[in-house]
Write a protein that holds these residues in place. Structure first.
Motif, PDB file in Angstrom:
ATOM      1  N   PHE A  20       6.808   8.655  -3.579  1.00  0.00           N
ATOM      2  CA  PHE A  20       5.465   8.534  -3.020  1.00  0.00           C
ATOM      3  C   PHE A  20       4.546   9.478  -3.777  1.00  0.00           C
ATOM      4  CE2 PHE A  20       8.055  11.371  -0.446  1.00  0.00           C
ATOM      5  CZ  PHE A  20       7.347  12.556  -0.497  1.00  0.00           C
ATOM      6  N   CYS A  21       3.247   9.239  -3.651  1.00  0.00           N
ATOM      7  CA  CYS A  21       2.256  10.066  -4.342  1.00  0.00           C
ATOM      8  C   CYS A  21       1.950  11.311  -3.535  1.00  0.00           C
ATOM      9  CB  CYS A  21       0.970   9.275  -4.552  1.00  0.00           C
ATOM     10  SG  CYS A  21       1.136   7.964  -5.757  1.00  0.00           S
ATOM     11  N   ARG A  22       1.703  12.402  -4.271  1.00  0.00           N
ATOM     12  CA  ARG A  22       1.256  13.636  -3.638  1.00  0.00           C
ATOM     13  C   ARG A  22      -0.082  14.016  -4.266  1.00  0.00           C
ATOM     14  NH1 ARG A  22       5.755  18.088  -3.667  1.00  0.00           N
ATOM     15  NH2 ARG A  22       5.378  17.957  -5.896  1.00  0.00           N
ATOM     16  N   MET A  23      -0.968  14.587  -3.445  1.00  0.00           N
ATOM     17  CA  MET A  23      -2.317  14.852  -3.906  1.00  0.00           C
ATOM     18  C   MET A  23      -2.804  16.197  -3.391  1.00  0.00           C
ATOM     19  SD  MET A  23      -5.870  14.440  -2.738  1.00  0.00           S
ATOM     20  CE  MET A  23      -5.765  13.374  -1.362  1.00  0.00           C
ATOM     21  N   ASP A  38       2.169  13.027  -8.887  1.00  0.00           N
ATOM     22  CA  ASP A  38       1.496  14.175  -8.287  1.00  0.00           C
ATOM     23  C   ASP A  38       0.120  14.270  -8.931  1.00  0.00           C
ATOM     24  OD1 ASP A  38       3.736  14.808  -6.830  1.00  0.00           O
ATOM     25  OD2 ASP A  38       4.387  16.427  -8.143  1.00  0.00           O
ATOM     26  N   PHE A  39      -0.903  14.467  -8.113  1.00  0.00           N
ATOM     27  CA  PHE A  39      -2.277  14.582  -8.607  1.00  0.00           C
ATOM     28  C   PHE A  39      -2.910  15.853  -8.074  1.00  0.00           C
ATOM     29  CE2 PHE A  39      -1.682   9.938  -8.169  1.00  0.00           C
ATOM     30  CZ  PHE A  39      -1.881   9.560  -9.484  1.00  0.00           C
ATOM     31  N   VAL A  40      -3.723  16.485  -8.923  1.00  0.00           N
ATOM     32  CA  VAL A  40      -4.627  17.536  -8.469  1.00  0.00           C
ATOM     33  C   VAL A  40      -6.010  17.141  -8.956  1.00  0.00           C
ATOM     34  CG1 VAL A  40      -5.337  19.943  -8.737  1.00  0.00           C
ATOM     35  CG2 VAL A  40      -2.952  19.402  -8.397  1.00  0.00           C
ATOM     36  N   MET A  48       0.835  -1.182   0.000  1.00  0.00           N
ATOM     37  CA  MET A  48       0.000   0.000   0.000  1.00  0.00           C
ATOM     38  C   MET A  48       0.881   1.247   0.000  1.00  0.00           C
ATOM     39  SD  MET A  48      -2.899   1.128   2.737  1.00  0.00           S
ATOM     40  CE  MET A  48      -1.895   2.031   3.898  1.00  0.00           C
ATOM     41  N   GLN A  49       0.587   2.179  -0.875  1.00  0.00           N
ATOM     42  CA  GLN A  49       1.336   3.417  -0.948  1.00  0.00           C
ATOM     43  C   GLN A  49       0.744   4.443   0.009  1.00  0.00           C
ATOM     44  OE1 GLN A  49       1.084   4.601  -5.039  1.00  0.00           O
ATOM     45  NE2 GLN A  49       3.064   3.701  -5.485  1.00  0.00           N
ATOM     46  N   SER A  50       1.557   5.404   0.374  1.00  0.00           N
ATOM     47  CA  SER A  50       1.058   6.523   1.154  1.00  0.00           C
ATOM     48  C   SER A  50       1.076   7.763   0.269  1.00  0.00           C
ATOM     49  CB  SER A  50       1.934   6.740   2.382  1.00  0.00           C
ATOM     50  OG  SER A  50       3.245   7.056   1.983  1.00  0.00           O
ATOM     51  N   TYR A  51       0.449   8.824   0.752  1.00  0.00           N
ATOM     52  CA  TYR A  51       0.467  10.060  -0.015  1.00  0.00           C
ATOM     53  C   TYR A  51       0.684  11.237   0.916  1.00  0.00           C
ATOM     54  CZ  TYR A  51      -4.232  11.459   1.430  1.00  0.00           C
ATOM     55  OH  TYR A  51      -5.315  11.855   2.159  1.00  0.00           O
ATOM     56  N   VAL A  52       1.132  12.327   0.330  1.00  0.00           N
ATOM     57  CA  VAL A  52       1.353  13.583   1.022  1.00  0.00           C
ATOM     58  C   VAL A  52       0.498  14.630   0.325  1.00  0.00           C
ATOM     59  CG1 VAL A  52       3.084  15.340   1.583  1.00  0.00           C
ATOM     60  CG2 VAL A  52       3.700  12.922   1.636  1.00  0.00           C
ATOM     61  N   SER A  53      -0.022  15.576   1.074  1.00  0.00           N
ATOM     62  CA  SER A  53      -0.857  16.625   0.483  1.00  0.00           C
ATOM     63  C   SER A  53       0.000  17.692  -0.187  1.00  0.00           C
ATOM     64  CB  SER A  53      -1.712  17.289   1.559  1.00  0.00           C
ATOM     65  OG  SER A  53      -2.622  16.369   2.079  1.00  0.00           O
ATOM     66  N   LEU A  54      -0.462  18.163  -1.334  1.00  0.00           N
ATOM     67  CA  LEU A  54       0.162  19.306  -1.995  1.00  0.00           C
ATOM     68  C   LEU A  54      -0.348  20.574  -1.316  1.00  0.00           C
ATOM     69  CD1 LEU A  54      -0.175  18.468  -5.784  1.00  0.00           C
ATOM     70  CD2 LEU A  54       1.901  18.486  -4.454  1.00  0.00           C
TER      71      LEU A  54
END
Length: 116
Positions: A39-42, A81-83, A1-7
């Protein structure tokens, strides 16, 4: 499972808007761009057109829950990175409907495992 950080920074949002790939769905718009962080950022954008503060916060909560569910399923390959831009229909939907739209957008953008 990946984690994410907020943009949080405006320059990160602007970079995605201008240089990222986008995909529009009826309930949300997704901007995506590869990153090198591991890691993913969102980030989530909800404009005043969505409604009052309660409705905008509900839209953010629904999008956040759908994204966490997609991350748990493990269909995102690599670090991105996702928005997510909420639309006026977002506040009326359940997180499962948003999740399906998110997965469809990820497949169109080449982000998910199924698109390989």
């Amino acid at each position: 499972m990946q984690s994410y950080v907020s943009l949080n920074l405006n320059k990160d949002f602007q970079r995605l808007y201008h240089r990222g790939k986008s995909c529009a769905q009826p309930v949300l718009v997704v901007y995506a761009m590869k990153n090198r962080n591991g890691f993913c950022r969102m980030g989530i954008t909800t404009g005043k057109k969505i409604g009052n503060a309660v409705e905008r916060n509900r839209s953010r909560r629904i999008i956040r829950a759908a994204f966490q569910s997609v991350l748990k399923s493990g269909c995102i390959k690599g670090s991105w990175d996702f928005v997510f831009v909420a639309r006026t229909k977002t506040k009326f939907q359940k997180s499962t409907r948003i999740e399906k739209a998110m997965i469809a957008a990820f497949e169109q953008l080449g982000v998910s495992e199924a698109s390989s």
